[in-house]
Each structure stands twice: as C-alpha cells, then as structure tokens.
Design a protein around this motif. Structure first.
Motif, PDB file in Angstrom:
ATOM      1  N   MET A 253      21.653  46.681  45.331  1.00  0.00           N
ATOM      2  CA  MET A 253      22.818  45.878  45.679  1.00  0.00           C
ATOM      3  C   MET A 253      24.107  46.607  45.355  1.00  0.00           C
ATOM      4  SD  MET A 253      23.789  42.007  44.480  1.00  0.00           S
ATOM      5  CE  MET A 253      24.458  42.403  42.886  1.00  0.00           C
ATOM      6  N   GLY A 254      24.182  47.214  44.174  1.00  0.00           N
ATOM      7  CA  GLY A 254      25.399  47.919  43.799  1.00  0.00           C
ATOM      8  C   GLY A 254      26.507  46.971  43.387  1.00  0.00           C
ATOM      9  N   VAL A 255      27.730  47.433  43.534  1.00  0.00           N
ATOM     10  CA  VAL A 255      28.913  46.653  43.165  1.00  0.00           C
ATOM     11  C   VAL A 255      29.481  46.012  44.424  1.00  0.00           C
ATOM     12  CG1 VAL A 255      31.176  46.724  42.081  1.00  0.00           C
ATOM     13  CG2 VAL A 255      29.372  48.254  41.281  1.00  0.00           C
ATOM     14  N   LYS A 256      29.693  44.727  44.402  1.00  0.00           N
ATOM     15  CA  LYS A 256      30.234  44.021  45.558  1.00  0.00           C
ATOM     16  C   LYS A 256      31.676  44.447  45.811  1.00  0.00           C
ATOM     17  CE  LYS A 256      27.360  39.860  45.128  1.00  0.00           C
ATOM     18  NZ  LYS A 256      27.366  38.389  44.945  1.00  0.00           N
ATOM     19  N   GLY A 257      31.955  44.788  47.070  1.00  0.00           N
ATOM     20  CA  GLY A 257      33.314  45.156  47.454  1.00  0.00           C
ATOM     21  C   GLY A 257      33.739  46.554  47.081  1.00  0.00           C
ATOM     22  N   LEU A 258      32.811  47.371  46.537  1.00  0.00           N
ATOM     23  CA  LEU A 258      33.215  48.705  46.093  1.00  0.00           C
ATOM     24  C   LEU A 258      33.512  49.620  47.272  1.00  0.00           C
ATOM     25  CD1 LEU A 258      33.618  50.833  43.892  1.00  0.00           C
ATOM     26  CD2 LEU A 258      31.162  51.296  43.987  1.00  0.00           C
ATOM     27  N   TRP A 259      32.617  49.676  48.270  1.00  0.00           N
ATOM     28  CA  TRP A 259      32.817  50.596  49.384  1.00  0.00           C
ATOM     29  C   TRP A 259      34.034  50.218  50.218  1.00  0.00           C
ATOM     30  CZ3 TRP A 259      30.492  54.622  48.072  1.00  0.00           C
ATOM     31  CH2 TRP A 259      29.218  54.619  47.518  1.00  0.00           C
ATOM     32  N   ARG A 260      34.355  48.925  50.272  1.00  0.00           N
ATOM     33  CA  ARG A 260      35.571  48.522  50.978  1.00  0.00           C
ATOM     34  C   ARG A 260      36.809  49.006  50.234  1.00  0.00           C
ATOM     35  NH1 ARG A 260      36.066  42.308  52.557  1.00  0.00           N
ATOM     36  NH2 ARG A 260      34.120  42.916  53.599  1.00  0.00           N
ATOM     37  N   ALA A 261      36.770  48.967  48.918  1.00  0.00           N
ATOM     38  CA  ALA A 261      37.909  49.442  48.130  1.00  0.00           C
ATOM     39  C   ALA A 261      38.056  50.958  48.214  1.00  0.00           C
ATOM     40  CB  ALA A 261      37.755  49.009  46.678  1.00  0.00           C
TER      41      ALA A 261
ATOM     42  N   VAL B 280      33.599  49.597  36.280  1.00  0.00           N
ATOM     43  CA  VAL B 280      32.697  48.747  35.489  1.00  0.00           C
ATOM     44  C   VAL B 280      33.249  47.325  35.398  1.00  0.00           C
ATOM     45  CG1 VAL B 280      31.647  48.402  33.229  1.00  0.00           C
ATOM     46  CG2 VAL B 280      31.787  50.701  34.193  1.00  0.00           C
ATOM     47  N   GLY B 281      34.573  47.196  35.183  1.00  0.00           N
ATOM     48  CA  GLY B 281      35.184  45.873  35.168  1.00  0.00           C
ATOM     49  C   GLY B 281      35.065  45.161  36.506  1.00  0.00           C
ATOM     50  N   MET B 282      35.226  45.919  37.601  1.00  0.00           N
ATOM     51  CA  MET B 282      35.044  45.336  38.934  1.00  0.00           C
ATOM     52  C   MET B 282      33.621  44.831  39.126  1.00  0.00           C
ATOM     53  SD  MET B 282      35.575  47.153  42.658  1.00  0.00           S
ATOM     54  CE  MET B 282      37.287  47.520  42.355  1.00  0.00           C
ATOM     55  N   ALA B 283      32.647  45.589  38.600  1.00  0.00           N
ATOM     56  CA  ALA B 283      31.255  45.167  38.717  1.00  0.00           C
ATOM     57  C   ALA B 283      30.997  43.863  37.953  1.00  0.00           C
ATOM     58  CB  ALA B 283      30.338  46.273  38.198  1.00  0.00           C
ATOM     59  N   ILE B 284      31.614  43.692  36.796  1.00  0.00           N
ATOM     60  CA  ILE B 284      31.413  42.465  36.018  1.00  0.00           C
ATOM     61  C   ILE B 284      32.028  41.268  36.723  1.00  0.00           C
ATOM     62  CG2 ILE B 284      31.933  41.327  33.828  1.00  0.00           C
ATOM     63  CD1 ILE B 284      31.901  44.118  32.522  1.00  0.00           C
ATOM     64  N   LEU B 285      33.222  41.426  37.290  1.00  0.00           N
ATOM     65  CA  LEU B 285      33.926  40.297  37.890  1.00  0.00           C
ATOM     66  C   LEU B 285      33.445  40.003  39.310  1.00  0.00           C
ATOM     67  CD1 LEU B 285      37.553  41.100  36.661  1.00  0.00           C
ATOM     68  CD2 LEU B 285      35.899  39.538  35.644  1.00  0.00           C
ATOM     69  N   ASN B 286      33.211  41.034  40.110  1.00  0.00           N
ATOM     70  CA  ASN B 286      32.782  40.824  41.498  1.00  0.00           C
ATOM     71  C   ASN B 286      31.291  40.546  41.614  1.00  0.00           C
ATOM     72  OD1 ASN B 286      35.231  40.960  42.792  1.00  0.00           O
ATOM     73  ND2 ASN B 286      35.079  43.132  43.264  1.00  0.00           N
TER      74      ASN B 286
ATOM     75  N   ASP C  32      25.851  37.117  40.566  1.00  0.00           N
ATOM     76  CA  ASP C  32      26.762  36.101  41.105  1.00  0.00           C
ATOM     77  C   ASP C  32      28.227  36.434  40.868  1.00  0.00           C
ATOM     78  OD1 ASP C  32      24.659  34.554  42.014  1.00  0.00           O
ATOM     79  OD2 ASP C  32      24.433  33.551  40.070  1.00  0.00           O
ATOM     80  N   GLY C  33      28.497  37.283  39.898  1.00  0.00           N
ATOM     81  CA  GLY C  33      29.891  37.563  39.576  1.00  0.00           C
ATOM     82  C   GLY C  33      30.568  36.344  38.965  1.00  0.00           C
ATOM     83  N   ILE C  34      31.879  36.286  39.077  1.00  0.00           N
ATOM     84  CA  ILE C  34      32.666  35.156  38.573  1.00  0.00           C
ATOM     85  C   ILE C  34      33.026  34.277  39.763  1.00  0.00           C
ATOM     86  CG2 ILE C  34      34.697  34.451  37.280  1.00  0.00           C
ATOM     87  CD1 ILE C  34      32.601  36.095  35.694  1.00  0.00           C
ATOM     88  N   SER C  35      32.573  33.048  39.733  1.00  0.00           N
ATOM     89  CA  SER C  35      32.814  32.129  40.854  1.00  0.00           C
ATOM     90  C   SER C  35      34.299  31.810  40.962  1.00  0.00           C
ATOM     91  CB  SER C  35      32.014  30.841  40.658  1.00  0.00           C
ATOM     92  OG  SER C  35      32.384  30.200  39.448  1.00  0.00           O
ATOM     93  N   GLY C  36      34.793  31.792  42.189  1.00  0.00           N
ATOM     94  CA  GLY C  36      36.198  31.479  42.428  1.00  0.00           C
ATOM     95  C   GLY C  36      37.094  32.692  42.472  1.00  0.00           C
TER      96      GLY C  36
END
Length: 603
Positions: free
Chosen positions: A1-9, A191-197, A204-208
């Motif tokens: 799965m990787g980090v959500k939204g990483l390749w777009r960034a 790493v912070g992006m991975a925790i929040l996204n 699931d990341g952080i909802s909202g």
C-alpha cells in the motif's frame, strides 16, 4: 500500500529516463511488488504467471546491462497485522497476532527458487523488503530500488524506480535529493505524512484529514521541531490539547462595528475611534483583521497545525495510534547479511527442470532461454558494477558517441577485452545489426559447450541480442572485425552491381511500330479506307454517269471492301493466335493487342 498521497505529492520531481541509462548499475528489486502486479493483472486466472513475468523482467534488465539483487520479505511486522488481515479478508484474534501469509510466502519461495536457478543474488530481509533494499543503498551496495511502494523513502532509500515494464523503454525515477530541495520534504516529514494520511502500519490514517491539509501543515509548520516529535507530543499531551481546544471554542463573541467589522459598536468608534483602524474618531471599511480574542481563537483553530492536532487527539482517544512504534519501525537501520553484487551462472538443468515442472515449458524452449541468459552472463561477467557504466545522452550524434566511447575505453582499460571462453558458451563473432524498440543492437553468435544443454537444443549455435553501445564497450575488437567485414561485403556488392543501362534494358519494338501511321478511317472489319475521293478514284468511271449510279457504285465498293477487310482481319487473328501459342515471350505492341480484342468482340 505504501503512503497514501505520496506519489501525488512527488509528481513535480518525477523524471522519465531511458532504460539505457541504467547500464552498469545494480538495483535492488522488491520481489513482492512484482508478484502483486502479476496477481493483480491476471486475477489468478493463470497459475504461475508470476514466474513467467518475473523471468522476462529479469531478462529485460540483464539485456540492458543492469545488475540485480532480489530482495524478499521476511516475517511480517506486528504493526502490519491489520493491513494483512484486510487484504486477505480475515479477522484478527483478540491478541492481534501476526497472520501467516501462507499462499503469498509460497509464491515468494517459488520466485526465489527461479532467481537462484538463474544465478542471481537473493537477500531475505528480516521484516520488510523495502527496509532491506533501502539499507543496501545506504551501505552503497546498490544504486537504487525498483518498487512501487513509497515506504522505501521512509526507510532511507535515495533513488526509487517505478513502472519499469518489459514493453517500455522508459521508466520513472524519483530522487530523494530533489524531494528535499524542490518539494521541501525530508525523510522525517514523509514519516509524519505516513502517520497522518495512512500507511501499512496505520491503514486508516486520521479520519477527517485530507491529503492537502496534511501537506499544508508539514510545509507551513515551524521548523524548530521535527514532525514526528510534534506528533509524539500530541499523543503524550492529548488531555492538555483537548482542554485548550475547549477553552478556545468557549470564547464568546462581543459586539462588532458594522462598518469596519472590528470589536466595538459604531457609536463608540464614532466617538472615540477604533484601535484596529488606527483612528481617533470614526472608522472606514478596511481589510485589517480583527484582533479581538474571539477572532484570534478562530484563526488559531482554523490553522492547518491546529486542525491536524485536534483531529489526531480525537482519533487517539477512540483508537490509540501507535506513533512511537511507527517511528521506530521506519528508523530501524538493522544491518543485513553481507551481500556482494555478482552473478554466477549455475548448471542449466536446474532452470530447465524447474520451468518444465512449474510452467510446463518444453525442454528445448527452456534450454534456448537459458542459453540466452548464459550469453548475457558472458557479456557482463567483466563489468565492475560498483562503478556505474557511463552513458552518453541519447540526443548526441553518432560521431560524438564514437568519440565518447573511445574515451571511456581508454579511461577504463581493464574492459577493453573480454575472454571468449565461457563454462557454457563460446563467443564466435557478431552476426548482424538489429533494431529492437528503436534501439540499435547487435546479434551475437555463440557455440554451445555444455553437453547437457547441447542435448536439449536443436542446433549447436545460439544467438543473443544486446544493445550496440554495450557490446562496443565490452567487445571492441569484435565490433572492429564486424565493421571491417561489413565494409568488405558492401564493397563487393558495389563491384558486382552492373551499370544502370544494363540493369534496365530498352524495351523491344515490333517492325510494325517503326512504320509511319496512315491517316484514315477504320471500318468494322479492321481495314483502313481513305476518304470519299480515293474510293471514287478506285472506281473506273468513264463518260457521263448519273448521280444514282455513282452512289450505287460507291456503296457496292464500300460493301466489298468491308467484306475483304473482315477476311483479312480474320487471317490476322489466326496468325496472331498461332504466334502467341508458339512463343509466349515475344513482345506484342499495344495497338495490335487492341485490334485483336476488337476482332474477337466483332465475331
């Protein structure tokens, strides 16, 4: 799965490079990504497709002089249990134990056996394959990682290659140095992006929280502390942050002026002025923000930092986010086993028997493919993979390429010659030039020395195609011999070519075409008759004759001439047909062919 939204960034720093630029490099391959891609495309309709695609991907990379180290997954981390359970559609037990991926590990074992049968280096990581591959690059053993999982950057990889397909001549490359300089994201920020996204350890990341809000927070925050330190502080001071949020929300709004929108009534501003407007009496509409406690609290609550902080605290109170464990997992730099880039070719029987057992390949076809791999092994056994192979840009001219190639050979003289003897094959010569996917290549001829391999092949000679510049770099003497032989063949062809007047002789002409054409009118029978005066002169008219007699005589003469013409045309037709039947190669003019057609249609 990787980090959500990483390749777009990271899209602004994406580069598309030719696979030719990877020659001489050693790349660590995340084997799990290749397996998942094969399973996703085929949807399990064809068993063993992952082995077939893996073989052709390895062959594609070896053809372009790329060294490969296969990296496999070890034991799944405890934090990844929820992600694995969702992928398999299972439920976790009460102790949240690690689920055994039996089928996946069996497929990985088969792919590992295939790589070993080709003599490639296989490294089994302690946990995640991305972590082991990134550690190889940090140690300077490999030059990059082939994967589509963005976790490789979080584990410390500096270069990641994506979408490296067999049918494509280009791939995507992402460089961590450009991520830091142009995008403004460090490894800790990722790493912070991975925790929040969301990532494999927090799916699931952080909802909202949207991806844009998280990226705005990371780029606009105060650089005094790292992102992971701030997130760890949020988890430790969740109660304090919650009380502060309630306090800011509880501030009541006081009356504001209807003209300048600042605190205070219109009457007060008219009498004593407005502090925000810097006036002593009266006020006017302006865009200066209000400095009252309510508006300051609203701006603070709407900031990206406070939004991420508050939503993280709310999520953490419902389900604890393992922040410290995730940070420790991505910062784990445990050393791998000692790995040296190299390639030693095993006996051919292991590969042939294995592919026959798993994919039902015929032994002759498997032996031909192994012979091609053996030729690639011969051509690359003298490459120093620790030093990347220098490549000239594709836009340079042919003369510049030749000059640059000479400079490279002179600078690295240890590669000017390559031994022709090999345990399996013997190099004979360069056969011809080829073009594959718009790339200049040479076709090399080898004699088979291995008796077991020779027994499976139809002929004792095999052929291999390699890029022209790669062959010129490692086999300069063979290229010179081929060029000399090619020039000699071209010169002989020019000598044997006759002059143009001999290659294109003049057309044959019949005797009838040389005669001048006589003007006249063609009758139905094919005989030419001149005008009326000539026909009248042919009649022997003496004395005075009536007009009716002249007309009758002319008509009778016309009829007789027409009948005579038909007879002559019939004779001509018979003569032409007899001539055609006797000699087919004789040339017949177009006019005579048309007369024959008209005569046949008249009959």
């Amino acid at each position: 799965m990787g980090v959500k939204g990483l390749w777009r960034a990271l899209k602004p720093i994406k580069e598309e490079v030719s696979i030719l630029s990877l020659r001489g490099k050693v790349l660590a391959v995340d084997l799990a990504i290749w397996v998942v891609q094969s399973e996703t495309v085929t949807n399990n309709e064809y068993q063993g497709i992952y082995l077939r695609q893996m073989f052709y991907k390895i062959n594609h990379l070896l053809e372009h002089g790329v060294g490969i180290i296969i990296v496999t997954d070890g034991r799944a981390p405890h934090l990844k249990a929820l992600t694995i359970a969702r992928r398999l559609g299972l439920e976790l037990d009460r102790n949240n134990k690690v689920i055994q991926r039996r089928r996946f590990m069996r497929i990985m074992k088969e792919c590992e056996t295939l790589a070993l049968s080709l003599g490639l280096t296989v490294l089994k990581g302690a946990f995640e394959a991305e972590a082991a591959a990134a550690k190889l690059q940090m140690d300077g053993i490999v030059d990059g990682v082939i994967t589509t999982d963005g976790d490789a950057f979080l584990y410390g990889a500096r270069q990641v290659y994506r979408n490296l397909l067999v049918t494509e001549t280009h791939c995507e490359v992402y460089n961590m140095s450009r991520v830091e300089s142009e995008v403004g994201l460090s490894r800790d920020d990722l790493v912070g992006m991975a925790i929040l996204n969301g990532c494999d350890f927090n799916p699931d990341g952080i909802s909202g929280l949207g991806r844009g809000a998280v990226l705005n927070y990371i780029l606009s925050r105060d650089r005094g502390r790292s992102v992971t330190e701030e997130i760890v502080g949020w988890s430790e001071q969740a109660q304090v942050i919650g009380d502060k949020y309630k306090q800011l929300e509880g501030i009541k709004r006081k009356p504001h002026c209807g003209i300048c929108k600042h605190q205070g009534s219109k009457k007060e501003h008219t009498r004593s002025g407005c502090t925000c407007c810097n006036s002593t009496s009266g006020c006017a509409p302006n865009t200066t923000p209000c400095s009252c406690t309510k508006h300051v609290a609203q701006r603070l609550l709407s900031s990206p930092h406070m939004q991420c902080c508050v939503k993280f605290v709310r999520q953490n109170t419902v389900a604890v986010v393992p922040v410290k464990e995730i940070v420790v997992e991505f910062s784990n730099t445990s050393s791998n086993d000692t790995v040296t880039p190299g390639w030693s070719l095993p006996p051919c029987s292991s590969f042939v028997n294995y592919m026959q057992d798993k994919l039902q390949w015929r032994k002759q076809g498997s032996a031909e493919k192994f012979a091609h791999i053996a030729a690639l092994h011969h051509i690359s056994q003298n490459i120093t993979f620790s030093k990347p192979y220098p490549v000239v840009d594709d836009s340079t001219s042919r003369g510049e390429r030749v000059a640059a190639r000479g400079d490279r050979v002179a600078a690295r003289g240890e590669h000017t010659s390559l031994p022709t003897e090999h345990a399996t094959l013997k190099f004979n010569h360069i056969l011809k030039r080829r073009i594959k996917d718009k790339v200049d290549m040479y076709e090399l001829e080898y004699s088979v020395l291995d008796h077991k391999l020779k027994s499976w092949l139809e002929f004792d000679v095999v052929y291999a195609k390699l890029t022209a510049e790669f062959v010129q770099y490692l086999l300069p003497s063979a290229v010179q011999e081929f060029s000399a032989r090619e020039k000699q063949v071209t010169r002989k062809k020019k000598e044997n070519v006759p002059p143009i007047y001999e290659r294109y002789p003049a057309k044959k002409t019949s005797p009838d075409q040389t005669k001048p054409r006589t003007a006249g009118k063609k009758t139905k029978g094919g005989k030419k008759i001149d005008n009326l005066t000539d026909s009248l002169s042919s009649l022997k008219i003496s004395g005075t004759v009536n007009l009716g007699d002249i007309t009758a005589s002319v008509s009778s003469s016309t009829i007789s001439s027409s009948s005579e013409g038909n007879k002559i045309a019939g004779k001509i037709d018979d003569k032409k047909e007899s001539e055609l039947s006797s000699s087919e190669d004789e040339y017949i003019p177009l006019s005579e062919r048309l007369e024959l057609r008209r005569a046949k249609s008249a009959k």
